[in-house]
Scaffold this motif. Structure first.
Motif, PDB file in Angstrom:
ATOM      1  N   ASP A 178       0.869  -1.177   0.000  1.00 44.93           N
ATOM      2  CA  ASP A 178       0.000   0.000   0.000  1.00 44.93           C
ATOM      3  C   ASP A 178       0.902   1.222   0.000  1.00 44.93           C
ATOM      4  O   ASP A 178       1.500   1.569   1.016  1.00 44.93           O
ATOM      5  N   ASP A 179       1.013   1.873  -1.156  1.00 40.75           N
ATOM      6  CA  ASP A 179       1.945   3.001  -1.278  1.00 40.75           C
ATOM      7  C   ASP A 179       1.289   4.346  -0.974  1.00 40.75           C
ATOM      8  O   ASP A 179       1.844   5.399  -1.282  1.00 40.75           O
ATOM      9  N   GLY A 180       0.130   4.324  -0.311  1.00 38.51           N
ATOM     10  CA  GLY A 180      -0.578   5.570  -0.032  1.00 38.51           C
ATOM     11  C   GLY A 180       0.195   6.534   0.856  1.00 38.51           C
ATOM     12  O   GLY A 180      -0.067   7.740   0.843  1.00 38.51           O
ATOM     13  N   TRP A 181       1.161   6.036   1.598  1.00 37.89           N
ATOM     14  CA  TRP A 181       1.950   6.881   2.499  1.00 37.89           C
ATOM     15  C   TRP A 181       3.132   7.549   1.816  1.00 37.89           C
ATOM     16  O   TRP A 181       3.706   8.509   2.351  1.00 37.89           O
ATOM     17  N   VAL A 182       3.518   7.046   0.633  1.00 38.45           N
ATOM     18  CA  VAL A 182       4.804   7.442   0.051  1.00 38.45           C
ATOM     19  C   VAL A 182       4.819   8.906  -0.361  1.00 38.45           C
ATOM     20  O   VAL A 182       5.792   9.631  -0.124  1.00 38.45           O
ATOM     21  N   ASP A 183       3.748   9.387  -0.962  1.00 41.57           N
ATOM     22  CA  ASP A 183       3.719  10.769  -1.447  1.00 41.57           C
ATOM     23  C   ASP A 183       3.960  11.760  -0.308  1.00 41.57           C
ATOM     24  O   ASP A 183       4.785  12.682  -0.420  1.00 41.57           O
ATOM     25  N   GLY A 184       3.258  11.559   0.805  1.00 44.48           N
ATOM     26  CA  GLY A 184       3.449  12.435   1.954  1.00 44.48           C
ATOM     27  C   GLY A 184       4.825  12.284   2.571  1.00 44.48           C
ATOM     28  O   GLY A 184       5.406  13.262   3.065  1.00 44.48           O
ATOM     29  N   HIS A 185       5.354  11.074   2.550  1.00 46.89           N
ATOM     30  CA  HIS A 185       6.684  10.823   3.093  1.00 46.89           C
ATOM     31  C   HIS A 185       7.741  11.547   2.273  1.00 46.89           C
ATOM     32  O   HIS A 185       8.675  12.131   2.835  1.00 46.89           O
ATOM     33  N   VAL A 186       7.589  11.511   0.952  1.00 45.85           N
ATOM     34  CA  VAL A 186       8.526  12.230   0.088  1.00 45.85           C
ATOM     35  C   VAL A 186       8.474  13.727   0.385  1.00 45.85           C
ATOM     36  O   VAL A 186       9.515  14.384   0.522  1.00 45.85           O
TER      37      VAL A 186
END
Length: 229
Positions: free
Chosen positions: A203-211
């Motif tokens: 689930d890559d939903g967190w990646v954008d905010g992490h970047v």
């Protein structure tokens, strides 16, 4: 002395490893990536490098022919070794697949081990090779498992943002060195490995905010807190 800090308008490139460093310790990430203070050198996992190369050779041998592989048959996987003219670039350290993060303008990149394609849907399955030598069957619980999962999800995010249809299911191809049996065969030393294929629904939903948070941290003048206790 640290080099002069880049301005907020300068182009910024962050690797998958840099994003993992930020997840583990924002302060370490900031000091290393933003202030150019050298961190502790990672111990080179030379045996893992060798097994990665052998596995890549193994699947590259059937990539052009479209043949099946006994591991896929054992696991009932309806996949092929994905062929693409830029595959070697995507698998090259310090190059990899690169995408521009729309919200920050930062270039995010990472080098994958392999890609399998679902024969029925055409979707791509990200494949990551892992090697160890321990008792029992490898899994993703405990140890480095959380980091491995993040690694898979960042790769899935990269390929989706590059325009590819990516399955949420990635595969960890885990080879586990055995300690039984002889070592030399006709004068050549050989180590036997058991192979475990671990499917993981990412689930890559967190990646954008992490970047976005990593980029903000990199460009900040404030030393962040540390996650290390």
């Amino acid at each position: 002395m640290p080099r002069k800090k880049k301005s907020a308008t300068d182009p910024l490139a962050l690797s998958r490893t840099a994003l993992e460093d930020f997840a583990q310790c924002p302060r370490c990430f900031y000091l290393h990536r933003s202030q150019d203070l050298k961190g502790l050198r990672r111990i080179p996992l030379t045996l893992a490098v060798a097994t990665d190369a052998l596995l890549k050779n193994e699947f590259d041998a059937i990539r052009s022919s479209g043949a099946s592989h006994p591991i896929w048959e054992r696991e009932n996987l309806d996949v092929r070794a994905y062929a693409h003219p830029e595959l070697d670039l995507w698998r090259s350290n310090f190059k990899g697949l690169r995408v521009t993060h729309a919200a920050t303008g930062a270039v995010i990149f990472g080098a994958v081990d392999d890609i399998w394609q679902n024969r029925s849907t055409g979707e791509l399955h990200i494949v990551d090779y892992k090697s160890t030598s321990k008792q029992g069957t490898p899994d993703l619980e405990g140890g480095f498992g959380a980091g491995y999962k993040r690694q898979m999800e960042i790769y899935q995010w990269l390929f989706r943002h590059a325009g590819f249809a990516v399955s949420p299911i990635g595969y960890f191809l885990y080879v586990n060195g055995r300690k039984d049996g002889g070592f030399y065969e006709q004068g050549v030393g050989c180590m036997r490995f058991d192979t475990t294929v671990i499917p993981y629904e990412g689930d890559d939903g967190w990646v954008d905010g992490h970047v976005a948070a990593a980029v903000e941290c990199h460009r900040s003048s404030v030393l962040p807190e540390s996650n290390v206790e």
